[in-house]
Scaffold this motif. Structure first.
Motif, PDB file in Angstrom:
ATOM      1  N   THR A  55       0.823  -1.210   0.000  1.00  0.00           N
ATOM      2  CA  THR A  55       0.000   0.000   0.000  1.00  0.00           C
ATOM      3  C   THR A  55       0.859   1.263   0.000  1.00  0.00           C
ATOM      4  OG1 THR A  55      -1.756  -1.126   1.200  1.00  0.00           O
ATOM      5  CG2 THR A  55      -1.753   1.277   1.309  1.00  0.00           C
ATOM      6  N   HIS A  56       1.951   1.253   0.784  1.00  0.00           N
ATOM      7  CA  HIS A  56       2.760   2.463   1.003  1.00  0.00           C
ATOM      8  C   HIS A  56       3.957   2.587   0.063  1.00  0.00           C
ATOM      9  CE1 HIS A  56       0.601   3.774   4.613  1.00  0.00           C
ATOM     10  NE2 HIS A  56       0.358   2.485   4.748  1.00  0.00           N
ATOM     11  N   GLY A  57       4.184   1.628  -0.796  1.00  0.00           N
ATOM     12  CA  GLY A  57       5.298   1.672  -1.739  1.00  0.00           C
ATOM     13  C   GLY A  57       6.559   1.075  -1.139  1.00  0.00           C
ATOM     14  N   SER A  58       7.489   0.712  -1.977  1.00  0.00           N
ATOM     15  CA  SER A  58       8.698   0.029  -1.521  1.00  0.00           C
ATOM     16  C   SER A  58       9.540   0.880  -0.571  1.00  0.00           C
ATOM     17  CB  SER A  58       9.543  -0.418  -2.714  1.00  0.00           C
ATOM     18  OG  SER A  58       9.969   0.704  -3.465  1.00  0.00           O
ATOM     19  N   MET A 106      -4.839   5.555  16.653  1.00  0.00           N
ATOM     20  CA  MET A 106      -5.446   5.488  15.328  1.00  0.00           C
ATOM     21  C   MET A 106      -5.596   4.016  14.957  1.00  0.00           C
ATOM     22  SD  MET A 106      -4.180   7.021  11.659  1.00  0.00           S
ATOM     23  CE  MET A 106      -2.786   5.933  11.441  1.00  0.00           C
ATOM     24  N   GLY A 107      -6.841   3.569  14.844  1.00  0.00           N
ATOM     25  CA  GLY A 107      -7.059   2.186  14.465  1.00  0.00           C
ATOM     26  C   GLY A 107      -8.513   1.826  14.525  1.00  0.00           C
ATOM     27  N   GLY A 108      -8.820   0.697  13.941  1.00  0.00           N
ATOM     28  CA  GLY A 108     -10.177   0.202  13.949  1.00  0.00           C
ATOM     29  C   GLY A 108     -10.952   0.654  12.730  1.00  0.00           C
ATOM     30  N   SER A 109     -12.123   0.123  12.590  1.00  0.00           N
ATOM     31  CA  SER A 109     -13.010   0.526  11.503  1.00  0.00           C
ATOM     32  C   SER A 109     -14.443   0.431  12.001  1.00  0.00           C
ATOM     33  CB  SER A 109     -12.796  -0.351  10.267  1.00  0.00           C
ATOM     34  OG  SER A 109     -13.070  -1.696  10.566  1.00  0.00           O
ATOM     35  N   TYR A 110     -15.321   1.172  11.391  1.00  0.00           N
ATOM     36  CA  TYR A 110     -16.717   1.224  11.811  1.00  0.00           C
ATOM     37  C   TYR A 110     -17.594   1.106  10.575  1.00  0.00           C
ATOM     38  CZ  TYR A 110     -21.030   2.997  13.864  1.00  0.00           C
ATOM     39  OH  TYR A 110     -22.324   3.138  14.281  1.00  0.00           O
ATOM     40  N   HIS A 144     -15.329  -2.940   6.170  1.00  0.00           N
ATOM     41  CA  HIS A 144     -14.389  -4.050   6.277  1.00  0.00           C
ATOM     42  C   HIS A 144     -13.036  -3.512   6.698  1.00  0.00           C
ATOM     43  CE1 HIS A 144     -17.119  -7.016   4.642  1.00  0.00           C
ATOM     44  NE2 HIS A 144     -17.441  -6.154   3.687  1.00  0.00           N
ATOM     45  N   GLY A 145     -12.232  -4.333   7.319  1.00  0.00           N
ATOM     46  CA  GLY A 145     -10.881  -3.928   7.697  1.00  0.00           C
ATOM     47  C   GLY A 145      -9.984  -3.818   6.480  1.00  0.00           C
ATOM     48  N   ASN A 146      -8.817  -3.227   6.660  1.00  0.00           N
ATOM     49  CA  ASN A 146      -7.887  -3.101   5.538  1.00  0.00           C
ATOM     50  C   ASN A 146      -6.760  -4.133   5.620  1.00  0.00           C
ATOM     51  OD1 ASN A 146      -6.364  -2.007   7.608  1.00  0.00           O
ATOM     52  ND2 ASN A 146      -5.818  -0.150   6.512  1.00  0.00           N
ATOM     53  N   CYS A 147      -6.881  -5.100   6.529  1.00  0.00           N
ATOM     54  CA  CYS A 147      -5.874  -6.142   6.650  1.00  0.00           C
ATOM     55  C   CYS A 147      -6.510  -7.522   6.502  1.00  0.00           C
ATOM     56  CB  CYS A 147      -5.161  -6.016   7.997  1.00  0.00           C
ATOM     57  SG  CYS A 147      -3.723  -7.061   8.091  1.00  0.00           S
ATOM     58  N   GLU A 156      -8.656  -4.099  11.045  1.00  0.00           N
ATOM     59  CA  GLU A 156      -7.882  -2.944  10.578  1.00  0.00           C
ATOM     60  C   GLU A 156      -6.412  -3.190  10.955  1.00  0.00           C
ATOM     61  OE1 GLU A 156      -5.716   0.688  11.056  1.00  0.00           O
ATOM     62  OE2 GLU A 156      -6.391  -0.533  12.726  1.00  0.00           O
ATOM     63  N   TYR A 157      -5.488  -2.749  10.136  1.00  0.00           N
ATOM     64  CA  TYR A 157      -4.070  -3.113  10.263  1.00  0.00           C
ATOM     65  C   TYR A 157      -3.497  -2.861  11.653  1.00  0.00           C
ATOM     66  CZ  TYR A 157       0.860  -3.634   9.380  1.00  0.00           C
ATOM     67  OH  TYR A 157       2.157  -4.039   9.464  1.00  0.00           O
ATOM     68  N   ASN A 158      -3.655  -1.651  12.201  1.00  0.00           N
ATOM     69  CA  ASN A 158      -3.008  -1.332  13.479  1.00  0.00           C
ATOM     70  C   ASN A 158      -3.496  -2.206  14.626  1.00  0.00           C
ATOM     71  OD1 ASN A 158      -1.463   0.657  12.330  1.00  0.00           O
ATOM     72  ND2 ASN A 158      -2.769   2.330  13.000  1.00  0.00           N
ATOM     73  N   TYR A 159      -4.749  -2.630  14.597  1.00  0.00           N
ATOM     74  CA  TYR A 159      -5.272  -3.457  15.678  1.00  0.00           C
ATOM     75  C   TYR A 159      -5.172  -4.951  15.368  1.00  0.00           C
ATOM     76  CZ  TYR A 159      -7.077   0.761  17.896  1.00  0.00           C
ATOM     77  OH  TYR A 159      -7.197   1.970  18.523  1.00  0.00           O
ATOM     78  N   TRP A 160      -4.948  -5.295  14.144  1.00  0.00           N
ATOM     79  CA  TRP A 160      -4.752  -6.683  13.741  1.00  0.00           C
ATOM     80  C   TRP A 160      -3.483  -7.216  14.343  1.00  0.00           C
ATOM     81  CZ3 TRP A 160      -1.160  -8.596   9.865  1.00  0.00           C
ATOM     82  CH2 TRP A 160      -1.359  -9.923   9.499  1.00  0.00           C
TER      83      TRP A 160
END
Length: 167
Positions: free
Chosen positions: A81-84, A148-152, A155-158, A163-167
């Motif tokens: 997602t963030h590039g190499s 910063m984390g979670g989703s409401y 769907h999560g992004n991981c 969500e990635y930070n809480y996964w």
């Protein structure tokens, strides 16, 4: 009076933008930046934080290296997602030096033992988990914790549910 904060992050694109905003704010004083593996591996996140500080003319803010792997799961970055380079293929020039004598958790312990301050956690919470394990009293001295984390309602992004930070 400015609120004193420590920013705990995994500098990919999003955290780098948040660092720029925080460093520009007249309402907060950034005491230090702690790096955790997440969007980028630890050393790449460290390199990205240095690039942001140079861009903002704030090389006076110390950076401390933290956890290089999660507590429970194998490390999985988000460079897809963030590039190499972790900054969207920006390939900004590297910033030499900047090593600190202590690690992120030691910095958190020392700072929070001396004074209450707030933590802005922009990445996985592994550094804070290590802080609780090593010095619960210092952790209890956090004035305010913003994460910063979670989703409401999304769907999560991981994974479909995380969500990635809480996964």
């Amino acid at each position: 009076m400015k609120r004193k904060v420590i920013i705990d992050c995994d500098p990919g694109i999003d955290d780098s933008l948040a660092l720029m905003l925080a460093l520009s704010s007249l309402e907060i004083k950034v005491l230090g930046i702690t790096i955790v593996c997440g969007n980028a591996p630890l050393q790449l996140g460290f390199a990205n934080a240095k690039k942001v500080l140079r861009h903002m003319n704030r090389l006076d803010v110390p950076i401390y290296l933290g956890a290089d792997k999660p507590l429970q799961k194998p490390f999985c970055d988000a460079l897809d997602t963030h590039g190499s380079d972790g900054l969207g293929e920006s390939y900004l020039e590297e910033v030499a030096g900047y090593e600190q004598n202590i690690d992120a958790v030691s910095f958190l312990c020392e700072t929070l033992t001396k004074e209450a301050c707030s933590i802005i956690a922009l990445g996985p919470l592994t550094n804070l988990a290590h802080l609780i394990q090593q010095n619960a009293a210092a952790f209890a001295n956090i004035e305010q914790l913003v994460s910063m984390g979670g989703s409401y309602k999304a769907h999560g992004n991981c994974s479909p549910v995380a969500e990635y930070n809480y996964w």
